[in-house]
Design a protein around this motif. Structure first.
Motif, PDB file in Angstrom:
ATOM      1  N   UNK A  72     -12.142 -59.846 -12.053  1.00 36.34           N
ATOM      2  CA  UNK A  72     -12.145 -60.140 -13.483  1.00 36.34           C
ATOM      3  C   UNK A  72     -13.446 -59.757 -14.179  1.00 36.34           C
ATOM      4  N   UNK A  73     -14.486 -59.493 -13.418  1.00 35.75           N
ATOM      5  CA  UNK A  73     -15.795 -59.210 -14.022  1.00 35.75           C
ATOM      6  C   UNK A  73     -15.929 -57.734 -14.384  1.00 35.75           C
ATOM      7  N   UNK A  74     -16.616 -57.465 -15.486  1.00 38.80           N
ATOM      8  CA  UNK A  74     -16.826 -56.062 -15.870  1.00 38.80           C
ATOM      9  C   UNK A  74     -17.791 -55.380 -14.902  1.00 38.80           C
ATOM     10  N   UNK A  75     -17.626 -54.097 -14.739  1.00 42.76           N
ATOM     11  CA  UNK A  75     -18.544 -53.330 -13.910  1.00 42.76           C
ATOM     12  C   UNK A  75     -19.909 -53.349 -14.580  1.00 42.76           C
ATOM     13  N   UNK A  76     -20.935 -53.419 -13.775  1.00 35.90           N
ATOM     14  CA  UNK A  76     -22.295 -53.451 -14.306  1.00 35.90           C
ATOM     15  C   UNK A  76     -23.020 -52.168 -13.922  1.00 35.90           C
ATOM     16  N   UNK A  77     -23.909 -51.703 -14.801  1.00 41.69           N
ATOM     17  CA  UNK A  77     -24.613 -50.455 -14.524  1.00 41.69           C
ATOM     18  C   UNK A  77     -25.649 -50.573 -13.409  1.00 41.69           C
ATOM     19  N   UNK A  78     -26.066 -51.778 -13.066  1.00 42.31           N
ATOM     20  CA  UNK A  78     -27.040 -52.014 -12.011  1.00 42.31           C
ATOM     21  C   UNK A  78     -26.533 -53.153 -11.141  1.00 42.31           C
ATOM     22  N   UNK A  79     -27.228 -53.389 -10.042  1.00 38.56           N
ATOM     23  CA  UNK A  79     -26.841 -54.508  -9.192  1.00 38.56           C
ATOM     24  C   UNK A  79     -27.015 -55.807  -9.968  1.00 38.56           C
ATOM     25  N   UNK A  80     -25.971 -56.585 -10.031  1.00 42.63           N
ATOM     26  CA  UNK A  80     -25.980 -57.839 -10.780  1.00 42.63           C
ATOM     27  C   UNK A  80     -25.703 -58.981  -9.810  1.00 42.63           C
ATOM     28  N   UNK A  81     -26.488 -60.042  -9.924  1.00 43.51           N
ATOM     29  CA  UNK A  81     -26.293 -61.203  -9.064  1.00 43.51           C
ATOM     30  C   UNK A  81     -25.504 -62.311  -9.741  1.00 43.51           C
ATOM     31  N   UNK A  82     -25.567 -62.362 -11.076  1.00 42.99           N
ATOM     32  CA  UNK A  82     -24.917 -63.448 -11.800  1.00 42.99           C
ATOM     33  C   UNK A  82     -24.215 -62.965 -13.058  1.00 42.99           C
ATOM     34  N   UNK A  83     -23.140 -63.668 -13.388  1.00 40.61           N
ATOM     35  CA  UNK A  83     -22.456 -63.526 -14.661  1.00 40.61           C
ATOM     36  C   UNK A  83     -22.512 -64.895 -15.324  1.00 40.61           C
ATOM     37  N   UNK A  84     -22.660 -64.903 -16.639  1.00 40.20           N
ATOM     38  CA  UNK A  84     -22.586 -66.147 -17.394  1.00 40.20           C
ATOM     39  C   UNK A  84     -21.243 -66.171 -18.096  1.00 40.20           C
ATOM     40  N   UNK A  85     -20.547 -67.284 -17.986  1.00 37.24           N
ATOM     41  CA  UNK A  85     -19.215 -67.460 -18.578  1.00 37.24           C
ATOM     42  C   UNK A  85     -19.327 -68.497 -19.695  1.00 37.24           C
ATOM     43  N   UNK A  86     -19.643 -68.036 -20.918  1.00 37.84           N
ATOM     44  CA  UNK A  86     -19.907 -68.990 -21.997  1.00 37.84           C
ATOM     45  C   UNK A  86     -18.715 -69.848 -22.389  1.00 37.84           C
ATOM     46  N   UNK A  87     -17.509 -69.377 -22.183  1.00 34.38           N
ATOM     47  CA  UNK A  87     -16.324 -70.167 -22.558  1.00 34.38           C
ATOM     48  C   UNK A  87     -16.218 -71.455 -21.744  1.00 34.38           C
ATOM     49  N   UNK A  88     -16.770 -71.449 -20.538  1.00 36.17           N
ATOM     50  CA  UNK A  88     -16.763 -72.651 -19.690  1.00 36.17           C
ATOM     51  C   UNK A  88     -18.183 -73.085 -19.342  1.00 36.17           C
ATOM     52  N   UNK A  89     -19.161 -72.470 -20.012  1.00 33.41           N
ATOM     53  CA  UNK A  89     -20.576 -72.812 -19.849  1.00 33.41           C
ATOM     54  C   UNK A  89     -20.960 -72.882 -18.366  1.00 33.41           C
TER      55      UNK A  89
END
Length: 143
Positions: free
Chosen positions: A35-52
């Motif tokens: 479900x997460x968008x592809x990131x241009x660099x290595x990403x360790x975390x996503x923030x999901x503001x809808x569920x904080x």
């Protein structure tokens, strides 16, 4: 005897030069969830503001606040049972590389607050690795 030493030495050099050292390292690095968008660099975390909440890619688990502390879990709590990450907003956190993204929670919550949580957007933030985003490079797009 001298000939025998030379032969043994020659065999040792020959075998030593043909020997191959093999090192296998198995590092279990988490992969981006579907479900997460592809990131241009290595990403360790996503923030999901809808569920904080946060999603930790390396550990494949959510991080959310509950009971006075930050909880790490493979699933979100029951209060978010109707949340669909495929249609929720996802913030790619490229500005943080530690182990506790929630130290920036106040900033993330303020920066990505939207009055209408039904609006579906994906925001990718570019950072310079100094712990602070530059405020540029935000792309908004509907799914």
């Amino acid at each position: 005897m001298k000939t025998l030493k030379i032969i043994v030495l020659a065999i040792g050099i020959f075998l030593g030069s043909n020997a191959q050292a093999q090192l296998s390292v198995n590092v279990n690095i988490g992969t981006r969830p579907d479900w997460a968008p592809a990131a241009p660099v290595e990403v360790n975390y996503y923030y999901l503001p809808d569920v904080d909440s946060y999603y930790d890619v390396r550990e494949s688990q959510y991080i959310y606040y509950g009971g006075g502390r930050w909880i790490h879990s493979r699933t979100l709590p029951v209060r978010y049972r109707n949340y669909d990450p495929y249609h929720g907003r996802t913030i790619v956190l490229t500005d943080y590389h530690g182990k506790t993204p929630y130290v920036l929670h106040k900033s993330h919550k303020t920066k990505y607050y939207v009055a209408s949580p039904r609006k579906v957007v994906v925001v990718k933030e570019k950072g310079h690795g100094n712990g602070h985003g530059n405020g540029k490079g935000k792309g908004h797009g509907k799914h």
